[in-house]
Motif scaffolding. Structure first.
Motif, PDB file in Angstrom:
ATOM      1  N   PHE A 116       0.836  -1.204   0.000  1.00  0.00           N
ATOM      2  CA  PHE A 116       0.000   0.000   0.000  1.00  0.00           C
ATOM      3  C   PHE A 116       0.867   1.249   0.000  1.00  0.00           C
ATOM      4  N   GLY A 117       0.216   2.398  -0.135  1.00  0.00           N
ATOM      5  CA  GLY A 117       0.917   3.678  -0.208  1.00  0.00           C
ATOM      6  C   GLY A 117       1.126   4.048  -1.663  1.00  0.00           C
ATOM      7  N   GLY A 118       2.371   4.165  -2.083  1.00  0.00           N
ATOM      8  CA  GLY A 118       2.682   4.388  -3.478  1.00  0.00           C
ATOM      9  C   GLY A 118       2.913   5.844  -3.837  1.00  0.00           C
ATOM     10  N   ARG A 119       3.248   6.052  -5.111  1.00  0.00           N
ATOM     11  CA  ARG A 119       3.698   7.355  -5.600  1.00  0.00           C
ATOM     12  C   ARG A 119       2.572   8.213  -6.162  1.00  0.00           C
ATOM     13  N   SER A 120       1.369   7.706  -6.202  1.00  0.00           N
ATOM     14  CA  SER A 120       0.284   8.462  -6.815  1.00  0.00           C
ATOM     15  C   SER A 120      -0.320   9.456  -5.830  1.00  0.00           C
ATOM     16  N   ALA A 121      -1.216  10.302  -6.360  1.00  0.00           N
ATOM     17  CA  ALA A 121      -1.915  11.271  -5.515  1.00  0.00           C
ATOM     18  C   ALA A 121      -2.877  10.600  -4.552  1.00  0.00           C
ATOM     19  N   GLU A 122      -3.104   9.307  -4.723  1.00  0.00           N
ATOM     20  CA  GLU A 122      -4.028   8.563  -3.869  1.00  0.00           C
ATOM     21  C   GLU A 122      -3.301   7.782  -2.771  1.00  0.00           C
ATOM     22  N   HIS A 123      -2.106   8.219  -2.447  1.00  0.00           N
ATOM     23  CA  HIS A 123      -1.280   7.567  -1.424  1.00  0.00           C
ATOM     24  C   HIS A 123      -2.039   7.408  -0.101  1.00  0.00           C
ATOM     25  N   ILE A 135      -5.243   7.466   0.560  1.00  0.00           N
ATOM     26  CA  ILE A 135      -6.404   6.582   0.473  1.00  0.00           C
ATOM     27  C   ILE A 135      -5.957   5.137   0.500  1.00  0.00           C
ATOM     28  N   SER A 136      -4.839   4.855  -0.143  1.00  0.00           N
ATOM     29  CA  SER A 136      -4.287   3.504  -0.108  1.00  0.00           C
ATOM     30  C   SER A 136      -3.927   3.101   1.317  1.00  0.00           C
ATOM     31  N   CYS A 137      -3.326   4.022   2.075  1.00  0.00           N
ATOM     32  CA  CYS A 137      -2.996   3.740   3.482  1.00  0.00           C
ATOM     33  C   CYS A 137      -4.260   3.451   4.290  1.00  0.00           C
ATOM     34  N   ALA A 138      -5.296   4.255   4.084  1.00  0.00           N
ATOM     35  CA  ALA A 138      -6.551   4.046   4.811  1.00  0.00           C
ATOM     36  C   ALA A 138      -7.179   2.707   4.461  1.00  0.00           C
ATOM     37  N   THR A 139      -7.073   2.304   3.208  1.00  0.00           N
ATOM     38  CA  THR A 139      -7.576   0.994   2.797  1.00  0.00           C
ATOM     39  C   THR A 139      -6.816  -0.114   3.508  1.00  0.00           C
ATOM     40  N   ALA A 140      -5.497   0.034   3.582  1.00  0.00           N
ATOM     41  CA  ALA A 140      -4.689  -0.974   4.283  1.00  0.00           C
ATOM     42  C   ALA A 140      -5.089  -1.079   5.744  1.00  0.00           C
ATOM     43  N   ALA A 141      -5.379   0.056   6.371  1.00  0.00           N
ATOM     44  CA  ALA A 141      -5.808   0.027   7.773  1.00  0.00           C
ATOM     45  C   ALA A 141      -7.082  -0.798   7.930  1.00  0.00           C
ATOM     46  N   GLY A 143      -8.201  16.265  10.153  1.00  0.00           N
ATOM     47  CA  GLY A 143      -7.080  17.144   9.860  1.00  0.00           C
ATOM     48  C   GLY A 143      -5.792  16.444   9.482  1.00  0.00           C
ATOM     49  N   ARG A 144      -5.821  15.122   9.298  1.00  0.00           N
ATOM     50  CA  ARG A 144      -4.580  14.408   8.982  1.00  0.00           C
ATOM     51  C   ARG A 144      -4.832  13.298   7.981  1.00  0.00           C
ATOM     52  N   LEU A 145      -4.038  13.281   6.909  1.00  0.00           N
ATOM     53  CA  LEU A 145      -4.043  12.190   5.959  1.00  0.00           C
ATOM     54  C   LEU A 145      -2.810  11.328   6.209  1.00  0.00           C
ATOM     55  N   PRO A 146      -2.973  10.021   6.279  1.00  0.00           N
ATOM     56  CA  PRO A 146      -1.842   9.148   6.615  1.00  0.00           C
ATOM     57  C   PRO A 146      -0.863   9.009   5.458  1.00  0.00           C
ATOM     58  N   GLU A 147       0.340   8.589   5.772  1.00  0.00           N
ATOM     59  CA  GLU A 147       1.313   8.263   4.742  1.00  0.00           C
ATOM     60  C   GLU A 147       2.291   7.226   5.266  1.00  0.00           C
ATOM     61  N   VAL A 148       2.932   6.528   4.353  1.00  0.00           N
ATOM     62  CA  VAL A 148       3.916   5.517   4.714  1.00  0.00           C
ATOM     63  C   VAL A 148       5.177   6.212   5.200  1.00  0.00           C
ATOM     64  N   PRO A 149       5.639   5.908   6.427  1.00  0.00           N
ATOM     65  CA  PRO A 149       6.854   6.551   6.931  1.00  0.00           C
ATOM     66  C   PRO A 149       8.092   6.017   6.223  1.00  0.00           C
ATOM     67  N   ASP A 150       9.053   6.896   5.982  1.00  0.00           N
ATOM     68  CA  ASP A 150      10.300   6.463   5.341  1.00  0.00           C
ATOM     69  C   ASP A 150      11.126   5.658   6.334  1.00  0.00           C
ATOM     70  N   SER A 151      12.058   4.901   5.821  1.00  0.00           N
ATOM     71  CA  SER A 151      12.878   4.028   6.659  1.00  0.00           C
ATOM     72  C   SER A 151      14.211   3.803   5.966  1.00  0.00           C
ATOM     73  N   ALA A 152      15.225   3.472   6.759  1.00  0.00           N
ATOM     74  CA  ALA A 152      16.534   3.172   6.179  1.00  0.00           C
ATOM     75  C   ALA A 152      16.556   1.791   5.544  1.00  0.00           C
ATOM     76  N   SER A 153      15.616   0.935   5.921  1.00  0.00           N
ATOM     77  CA  SER A 153      15.555  -0.412   5.374  1.00  0.00           C
ATOM     78  C   SER A 153      14.718  -0.427   4.099  1.00  0.00           C
ATOM     79  N   THR A 154      15.018  -1.369   3.220  1.00  0.00           N
ATOM     80  CA  THR A 154      14.290  -1.519   1.967  1.00  0.00           C
ATOM     81  C   THR A 154      13.806  -2.952   1.830  1.00  0.00           C
ATOM     82  N   VAL A 155      12.528  -3.106   1.537  1.00  0.00           N
ATOM     83  CA  VAL A 155      11.956  -4.428   1.307  1.00  0.00           C
ATOM     84  C   VAL A 155      12.209  -4.817  -0.144  1.00  0.00           C
ATOM     85  N   VAL A 156      12.645  -6.060  -0.351  1.00  0.00           N
ATOM     86  CA  VAL A 156      12.976  -6.550  -1.686  1.00  0.00           C
ATOM     87  C   VAL A 156      12.146  -7.791  -1.978  1.00  0.00           C
TER      88      VAL A 156
END
Length: 382
Positions: free
Chosen positions: A24-31, A33-39, A78-91
């Protein structure tokens, strides 16, 4: 809902549960909404049957491990969720023959995150719903929920989508396509083509969803600004003639084996208050002024025609698993198909789960059915 037996996978044989990666999340303008769907899915999925691996994609496109906690992913005042950045990368696995997902961290040996049986991509818009990520899953030979590469790409592009509908003999309303080249080469000619439509018109990015970048234009003098607003999200624009009538929608589930697709009860959206149409704010931030009715109050012939159109459109587009089909019922009683959404809004309050709830399929059952369909479907060409 009755389903066929799900094929057993390697990790299921070891644990008795199926491992599902929620992406979930992603680079689109619907980031957000994708997070809320995942929740919503994290809260509803059957934990006795499934092990869940949440994987977020940041706005910059990095794949990261996310905590199995729905709260930070929910939309709140008043808040839209987003995926937090991290030093780790999932592969993900980079080829067929492995279902191992690893985590890579700077200066560390990559570590095993999980073996994954199926991916549930909860992504909306470009770089998620448009065939790009589906292609990645195909290369990795991974089972995934939803439509394949071609159906996802074609149905994401409203211009190609309408061409597919028309070729299948489905009724489509008047529209004009403005490509990036046409706009840059001869803006006046592009605007003249739109002026041939009846106003009001709806100006839309060709490859976006959740009503992002859409403008309802009543005054032709506002048309150029509306096209530029849509081009912020996509250089290709579709302009549709406004339809006077009701907006009616149905959910489609793929059939098991060679069975026909299943179509839900009909739902209807009624927008109240200051919203001129079902825009982003109405969908996600102002639920008090949106009424979703399912089953909608329509005659049997109208309901049957909408369901017929939805099934034909689903198969004509080569869709699999999940789609929502949106139609208009005009004042004269004609049914026009508007669009297919191959990864529709999927919170419990979204139209797709609601029309299936009205059809006797609960939200957790719907999640289970979509995963079952994904596991039944073979990988590769089909």
């Amino acid at each position: 809902m009755d389903t066929q037996p799900t094929p057993q996978t390697p990790s299921q044989a070891d644990t008795g549960r199926i491992t599902v990666a929620l992406v979930f999340g992603g680079r689109s303008a619907e980031h957000a909404i994708s997070c809320a769907t995942a929740a919503s899915v994290l809260k509803a999925i059957d934990r006795d049957r499934y092990d869940v691996v949440p994987i977020g994609i940041t706005r910059e496109g990095r794949w990261v491990q996310v905590a199995d906690d729905p709260t930070p992913l929910e939309i709140s005042a008043g808040r839209l969720p987003e995926v937090p950045d991290s030093a780790s990368t999932v592969v993900l696995p980079l080829g067929a023959g492995s279902n191992t997902v690893t985590v890579s961290e700077p200066g560390q040996v990559p570590r095993l995150l999980s073996e994954v049986d199926v991916v549930f991509p909860l992504l909306h818009g470009p770089f998620g719903e448009d065939g790009t990520i589906q292609g990645l899953f195909e290369l990795a030979d991974i089972h995934y929920v939803g439509c394949g590469v071609l159906a996802s790409a074609a149905m994401m592009d409203k211009a190609f989508m309408k061409a597919v509908f028309a070729n299948a003999g489905l009724p489509v309303g008047p529209y004009v396509v403005i490509t990036d080249l046409q706009w840059r080469r001869d803006k006046a000619a592009a605007l003249d083509a739109v002026h041939a439509l009846h106003f009001p018109v709806f100006v839309k990015p060709a490859r976006a969803g959740s009503s992002v970048g859409i403008t309802r234009v009543e005054d032709p003098a506002q048309l150029e600004a509306a096209v530029e607003a849509a081009r912020v999200h996509d250089p290709k624009v579709v302009v549709e003639a406004g339809v006077v009538g009701r907006e009616l929608e149905v959910g489609v589930l793929g059939g098991h084996g060679s069975d026909a697709p299943r179509v839900s009860e009909v739902g209807e959206i009624v927008v109240q208050g200051e919203h001129a149409f079902y825009d982003f704010e109405a969908k996600y931030l102002d639920e008090a002024n949106v009424v979703i009715s399912s089953p909608a109050e329509v005659s049997d012939p109208v309901r049957e025609e909408i369901q017929r159109i939805a099934a034909v459109a689903f198969e004509a587009a080569g869709c699999e698993g999940i789609s929502r089909v949106d139609c208009f019922l005009t004042e004269s009683g004609e049914v026009l198909i508007n669009e297919i959404n191959t990864m529709p809004g999927f919170t419990p309050f979204s139209m797709y789960p609601q029309v299936w709830a009205a059809s006797g399929v609960s939200y957790p059952e719907l999640i289970d059915e979509l995963i079952t369909l994904a596991l039944e479907r073979r990988t590769g060409l089909r």
